[in-house]
Design a protein around this motif. Sequence first.
Motif, short mmCIF file in Angstrom:
data_model
loop_
_atom_site.label_atom_id
_atom_site.label_comp_id
_atom_site.label_asym_id
_atom_site.label_seq_id
_atom_site.Cartn_x
_atom_site.Cartn_y
_atom_site.Cartn_z
N THR A 4 0.80 -1.13 -0.24
CA THR A 4 0.10 -0.04 0.04
C THR A 4 0.56 1.28 -0.06
O THR A 4 1.76 1.22 -0.09
CB THR A 4 -1.12 -0.56 1.31
N LEU A 5 0.33 2.35 -0.39
CA LEU A 5 1.26 3.73 -0.93
C LEU A 5 0.17 4.57 0.28
O LEU A 5 -0.44 5.31 -0.06
CB LEU A 5 0.79 4.22 -1.97
N ALA A 19 8.88 9.62 1.43
CA ALA A 19 8.92 8.84 2.26
C ALA A 19 8.21 7.35 1.41
O ALA A 19 7.97 6.45 1.81
CB ALA A 19 8.96 9.30 3.88
N ALA A 20 7.03 7.85 1.44
CA ALA A 20 6.21 7.26 1.80
C ALA A 20 5.93 6.34 -0.46
O ALA A 20 6.66 5.28 -0.10
CB ALA A 20 4.09 7.23 0.99
N LEU A 21 6.94 6.60 -1.04
CA LEU A 21 7.14 6.09 -2.21
C LEU A 21 8.07 5.23 -2.14
O LEU A 21 8.70 4.11 -2.79
CB LEU A 21 7.69 7.87 -2.86
N LEU A 54 -2.19 15.42 -2.13
CA LEU A 54 -3.23 15.20 -1.70
C LEU A 54 -4.26 13.83 -2.40
O LEU A 54 -5.00 13.83 -1.66
CB LEU A 54 -4.05 15.81 -3.24
N ILE A 55 -3.44 13.26 -3.28
CA ILE A 55 -3.68 11.70 -3.55
C ILE A 55 -3.93 10.60 -2.04
O ILE A 55 -4.24 9.81 -2.07
CB ILE A 55 -3.30 11.93 -4.93
N ILE A 56 -2.41 10.54 -2.28
CA ILE A 56 -1.86 9.54 -0.76
C ILE A 56 -2.20 9.28 0.06
O ILE A 56 -1.59 10.69 1.14
CB ILE A 56 -0.42 9.19 -0.63
N PRO A 57 -3.26 8.62 1.45
CA PRO A 57 -3.63 9.24 2.59
C PRO A 57 -2.30 8.52 3.31
O PRO A 57 -1.92 8.28 3.91
CB PRO A 57 -4.49 7.44 2.98
N LYS A 58 -2.66 9.07 4.79
CA LYS A 58 -2.20 9.89 5.61
C LYS A 58 -2.29 8.91 6.61
O LYS A 58 -3.25 8.02 6.98
CB LYS A 58 -2.35 10.90 6.65
#
Length: 60
Positions: A4-5, A19-21, A54-58
């Motif tokens: 998941t991202l 960091a997410a990527l 805006l797209i990737i959830p926290k």
Amino acid sequence: MTSTLIRPRSGKLIAGVCAALADRFGISRVLVRLGFVVFGLVGVGELVYIGLWLIIPKAR
């Protein structure tokens, strides 16, 4: 490599997009950040970063 991202709560500098990527694809966070800096100099890095922010959830 996670499936998941999600933007992490720790280890982020601004919004956690890099960091997410990096976590998702299993590469260094520094390399992803440098990539955004290079693309930012070209002019598209900022737009992509804001869009992903805006797209990737926290993370909860």
